[in-house]
Enzyme design. Structure first.
Site, PDB file in Angstrom:
ATOM      1  N   HIS A  62       0.826  -1.216   0.000  1.00 30.70           N
ATOM      2  CA  HIS A  62       0.000   0.000   0.000  1.00 30.70           C
ATOM      3  C   HIS A  62       0.854   1.257   0.000  1.00 30.70           C
ATOM      4  CE1 HIS A  62       0.213   1.115   4.370  1.00 30.70           C
ATOM      5  NE2 HIS A  62       0.316  -0.177   4.582  1.00 30.70           N
ATOM      6  N   ASP A 172       6.038   2.130   6.786  1.00 34.65           N
ATOM      7  CA  ASP A 172       4.806   1.376   6.577  1.00 34.65           C
ATOM      8  C   ASP A 172       3.955   2.181   5.586  1.00 34.65           C
ATOM      9  OD1 ASP A 172       2.337   0.130   6.732  1.00 34.65           O
ATOM     10  OD2 ASP A 172       1.953   0.742   8.804  1.00 34.65           O
ATOM     11  N   GLU A 200      -5.135   1.657   2.664  1.00 36.79           N
ATOM     12  CA  GLU A 200      -5.034   0.496   3.562  1.00 36.79           C
ATOM     13  C   GLU A 200      -5.334   0.901   4.988  1.00 36.79           C
ATOM     14  OE1 GLU A 200      -3.009  -2.505   6.247  1.00 36.79           O
ATOM     15  OE2 GLU A 200      -2.666  -0.359   6.120  1.00 36.79           O
ATOM     16  N   GLU A 201      -4.786   2.042   5.387  1.00 36.13           N
ATOM     17  CA  GLU A 201      -4.833   2.432   6.804  1.00 36.13           C
ATOM     18  C   GLU A 201      -6.234   2.766   7.302  1.00 36.13           C
ATOM     19  OE1 GLU A 201      -2.397   1.865   8.557  1.00 36.13           O
ATOM     20  OE2 GLU A 201      -0.550   2.127   7.431  1.00 36.13           O
ATOM     21  N   HIS A 311       3.423   3.339  12.850  1.00 34.73           N
ATOM     22  CA  HIS A 311       2.418   4.415  12.916  1.00 34.73           C
ATOM     23  C   HIS A 311       2.873   5.592  13.770  1.00 34.73           C
ATOM     24  CE1 HIS A 311      -1.216   1.795  11.570  1.00 34.73           C
ATOM     25  NE2 HIS A 311      -0.140   1.607  10.834  1.00 34.73           N
TER      26      HIS A 311
END
Lengths: 339, 343
Positions: A62, A172, A200-201, A311
Site C-alpha cells: 500500500h 509502513d 489500507e490504513e 504508525h
C-alpha cells in the site's frame, strides 16, 4: 534500495491523498511494466517475465501512510485535526508537521506543561485538545494557506543510525512499494501482477478493488509489521524482532493465511539461508484481509518487514531485514509460480 | 550585524543542556565578541561580555539571559542496549514518545524514544514520564558502552523553521530568544552613550535552579539587572487572563520581588517611544533568574523583560521575531536614559 526508500518515505501521502506517491511510482514503472490507474487511485502493473506459469500471481503493497486531516480552523487561526488511520495521540503532540500540498510548516501544541493541573499532567493530550499552529492569529490568515480537508503529515527526518538501522515516517508501507519497484526493474522469471494500492490504513479499501480487478490465483502482501522488541515487552509479546529476518504470518486479526504458502515461505528462506520469523501474537492486520476473500477467495500470504514504533513519526527498521525481505520475496514469487 | 533570524537559527541549533552549555556558550561568545570583552567562566560555564570601559561614576547594569536549555541525561544502559534517562530541567514528557533525539556521547548519535506499540498498549490516555522511557540507539549494550556513558546529554533536535509572518519554531527558544535579545540590544547601543556600565551575562543552569545566575551575579557585582527570559503566550483555549500574547511586544514584569521603579520606567519608555508591550504581573518571585540575582550580595534592583513563547519546554516552541526586536529596542532605550531611576 535505501536511497529509493528515502525518496518514497519523504513523499507525503496519507490515505486518500496518495497522488504524489503514485506519481513517483508511475515514473519508475515507465518502460519497465505495463500499468493502469483505477478509479480509486490504485496502480495495477503487469510485469512480463521470461515465461508464463499459467497462474496469476499478484504482489501488493500500500502507498498510503497514517497522518492527520484538518477538520476545522479556529477563530485564533489554529487548526483542529483528526487522525487518519490508527495513531496514538502521544506521538503527535509537540511535533512538527506539514499541512496540505504546499507543505505549510506547523507545530502541534497546546497548553504549556507548567500551566496544567496535577491531574492534567498525568494525561496524554487527546486529538480533540490538540491544535496545529502555523504562526497565524486569525482564521482569515490561515484560510489563505490551508483548507479544510488538507492532509497533515509528520515532518520527520529520514536517518540511518546505530548498527544498521533506519528511522523515518511512512516506512509502513513505502518499504513494500520500494521492494516491488526493485523487482519490477529487474528481469523476472514469470509474468506477475504488482498492485500499489490506496487506503489500507482506513480499512483495506484499495486492495479490495485491486484484487477484484486482477482476479489472482495467488496473492502476496508486502507489509511492515509491529516489532515490539523493546525492554518493556515480555518475550512472548515481542511479536517479532529486528534483524530476525522477514516475518511470515500464520494469522492476524483479519486473515488466517494459506498453510501451504506459509510453509513454502519458510522453506524458501531456509534454502536461501536467510533468517525468517513468524509473528508470536495474533495482532494487527493488512491488505491480505481484503484480498483473500475477494471473489471466490484467493490463496494469500504476507511477508512483512519487522518495524519498531509503527504508525509514528519514526518507524525503525534494520537494513539487513529490508535486503532479506527483498531476497525472500523475489524467490518466493517464483516458487508460487512453480507450484 | 547578522539578522535576528540568523542569530536565532545559530543559537537554537547549538546544544546547551543544563550543566553542559559549552556548545551554546561558544556560539553565543562568538556572536558577542563584536560588542565587548568576552569571557566564558571556567567554573560555571556562563558567558560574560563587558561593553566598553567601565566608568566608576556610573552604576553597573547586568543584562542576563540564560543560555542553557532543558534536556535529558543518560543514567543507565540496559542489557538490550537501550538508554534510560533522567531530566535536566522540566521536560514536557507528553512529547517524548517516538521522538528522534541526538545523544551527545563520544560522538553525536541518533536515537529514537521507544514508544509502546499500540497492540500492547491498553491505555493511551496516560502521559509517559521521563523515568518510563527507553531510548533506542540501535546498538547492543557493548556497542553502546563504547560510545555512550552515564551523564551524556540527550536533546530532541527538530531544526529551526519559519512559520507564517515573523513567527519561528524550534527547540531551545527558551531561552535563546532571550540571548538574541541581549545581542540585538548590544547592537543597538553600540557606539552610543549609555547611562550604565553594561555587562551582559548568558548564564548556565537556569533550568536546574538558577545556579549560573547566582554565581554570575556575585561576580559581576551589579547595581541593577534586567533579566530576559521567555514567558507564556496563550495557546488555543487560553485567555488574556491566563497568559501574554504572541506578537504583542515584550512582557514587562511587575512583582513584589522586582524593582517597581524599573518596571515603571520600562513602561514609561515603551509608551514614549511607541514600543508595543504587555504587563506580566506575578504575585511573589518570578521563576526566572531575577529571583537569584535580586538577592545577590547586598541586593540588586531587578526587573524582568520576557519574550512571549508558545509550547514552553517542548521541541515545538514558537516565538515572534518582532517581539525579540521590540524587547531589544525597549531595553536599549532604557540603557540610554535611566531617567530618575538612580535618584
Amino acid at each position: 534500495m535505501l536511497e529509493e526508500l528515502k525518496t518514497l518515505c519523504e513523499i507525503n501521502g496519507i490515505s486518500g491523498e496518495e497522488g504524489a506517491v503514485a506519481e513517483y511510482i508511475c515514473s519508475q514503472l515507465e518502460g519497465n511494466a505495463e500499468y493502469k490507474i483505477d478509479n480509486l487511485g490504485n496502480i495495477i502493473a503487469f510485469k512480463k517475465g521470461r515465461q508464463a506459469s499459467g497462474k496469476k500471481v499478484m504482489v501488493s503493497a500500500h502507498m498510503d501512510e497514517v497522518g492527520m486531516i484538518v477538520t476545522y480552523i479556529n477563530p485564533d487561526g489554529t487548526l483542529k485535526i483528526s487522525p487518519v488511520g490508527g495513531i496514538d495521540p502521544r506521538v503527535v503532540f509537540g511535533r512538527k508537521v506539514e499541512v496540505g500540498k504546499n507543505r505549510i510548516c506547523g507545530v502541534v501544541g497546546g497548553k504549556a506543561v507548567h500551566n496544567l493541573s496535577a491531574d492534567e499532567r498525568k494525561k496524554s493530550v487527546p486529538f480533540d485538545s490538540m491544535t496545529v499552529d502555523i504562526g497565524t492569529d486569525s482564521r482569515e490568515e490561515s484560510l489563505k494557506l490551508v483548507s479544510l480537508g488538507d492532509s497533515v503529515c509528520f515532518d520527520s527526518r529520514f536517518a540511518r543510525f546505530g548498527d544498521g538501522l533506519v528511522a523515518s515516517k511512512a516506512i509502513d508501507d513505502r518499504a513494500g512499494c520500494g521492494i516491488m519497484l526493485r523487482l519490477i526493474r529487474e528481469e523476472l522469471e514469470y509474468d506477475t501482477y504488482f498492485t500499489f494500492v490506496v487506503q489500507e490504513e482506513i480499512g483495506l479499501r484499495g486492495a479490495t478493488c485491486a484484487a477484484y480487478t486482477v482476479n489472482p490465483d495467488y496473492a502476496l502482501v508486502l507489509e511492515s509489521t509491529t516489532a515490539a522488541d523493546v525492554p518493556t515487552a515480555s518475550e512472548e509479546k515481542k511479536v517479532c524482532v529486528l534483524k530476525g529476518g522477514p516475518v511470515v504470518s500464520f494469522m492476524d486479526r483479519h486473515t488466517i493465511y494459506d498453510k501451504e504458502l506459509y510453509s513454502l515461505a519458510f522453506k524458501t528462506a531456509e534454502e536461501l539461508k536467510i533468517p525468517c520469523q513468524t509473528k508470536t501474537m495474533v495482532a494487527g492486520g493488512n491488505d491480505a484481509g481484503a484480498i483473500h476473500i475477494t471473489r471466490q477467495g484467493v490463496k494469500t500470504a504476507a511477508i512483512s518487514l519487522p518495524c519498531r514504533y509503527l504508525h509514528s513519526p519514526y518507524c525503525v527498521i534494520a537494513e539487513e531485514d529490508l535486503e532479506n525481505t527483498y531476497l525472500l520475496v523475489k524467490n518466493f514469487i517464483d516458487r508460487i509460480h512453480k507450484r | 550585524m547578522i539578522d535576528t533570524l540568523e542569530i536565532l537559527s545559530r543559537l537554537t541549533s547549538a546544544c546547551g543542556v543544563a550543566g553542559e552549555e559549552r556548545q551554546a556558550a561558544q556560539t553565543a561568545a562568538d556572536l558577542l565578541k563584536e560588542y565587548g570583552s568576552v569571557e566564558i567562566s571556567p567554573v560555571s560555564g556562563s558567558v560574560f561580555c563587558r561593553v566598553g570601559s567601565f566608568d566608576k561614576t556610573k552604576p553597573t547594569l547586568l543584562l542576563d539571559a540564560h543560555i542553557d536549555e532543558i534536556g535529558l541525561i543518560v543514567t543507565y544502559i540496559t542489557d538490550e542496549g537501550f538508554l534510560k534517562v533522567s531530566q535536566c530541567g522540566g521536560v514536557d514528557s507528553r512529547v517524548l514518545q517516538a521522538q528522534m533525539v541526538t545523544v551527545y556521547g563520544r560522538e553525536k548519535l541518533t536515537g529514537i524514544v521507544a514508544s509502546t506499540p499500540p497492540h500492547l498498549e491498553k491505555d493511551n490516555t496516560k502521559a509517559v514520564s521521563v523515568e518510563d522511557i527507553f531510548i533506542d540507539v540501535g546498538m547492543s549494550k557493548e556497542q553502546a558502552q563504547q560510545l555512550i556513558s552515564p551523564g551524556d546529554r540527550v536533546v530532541i533536535e527538530t531544526g529551526f523553521n519559519k512559520l507564517c509572518g515573523t513567527r519561528v519554531t524550534s527547540k531551545a527558544l527558551d531561552n535563546r530568544a532571550g540571548a538574541a535579545v541581549v545581542l540585538k540590544t548590544l547592537e543597538l547601543i553600540k557606539d552610543r552613550q549609555t547611562a550604565f556600565n553594561v555587562c551582559a551575562m548568558l548564564s548556565s543552569q537556569e533550568e536546574t535552579g538558577e545556579r549560573g545566575a547566582k554565581t554570575g551575579a556575585y561576580a559581576v557585582n551589579a547595581d541593577m539587572a534586567i533579566v530576559i527570559d521567555v514567558s507564556f503566550a496563550k495557546t488555543h483555549g487560553e485567555t488574556d487572563e491566563d497568559c501574554g500574547t504572541l506578537g504583542k511586544g515584550p512582557m514587562i514584569g511587575i512583582a513584589p520581588s522586582l524593582s517597581s521603579r524599573m518596571s515603571q520606567r520600562l513602561i514609561e519608555i515603551a509608551k514614549e517611544k511607541d514600543i508595543p508591550y504587555q504587563v506580566e504581573v506575578m504575585s511573589g518571585t518570578t521563576g526566572t533568574n531575577a529571583d537569584a540575582i535580586g538577592v545577590s550580595r547586598g541586593g540588586v534592583m531587578t526587573v524582568t523583560v520576557s519574550v512571549p513563547l508558545k509550547h514552553m519546554h517542548t521541541p515545538a516552541e514558537i516565538v515572534d521575531v518582532a517581539d525579540i526586536e521590540n524587547s531589544a529596542a525597549l531595553i536599549a532605550e532604557f540603557l540610554e536614559s535611566a531617567g530618575d531611576i538612580n535618584a
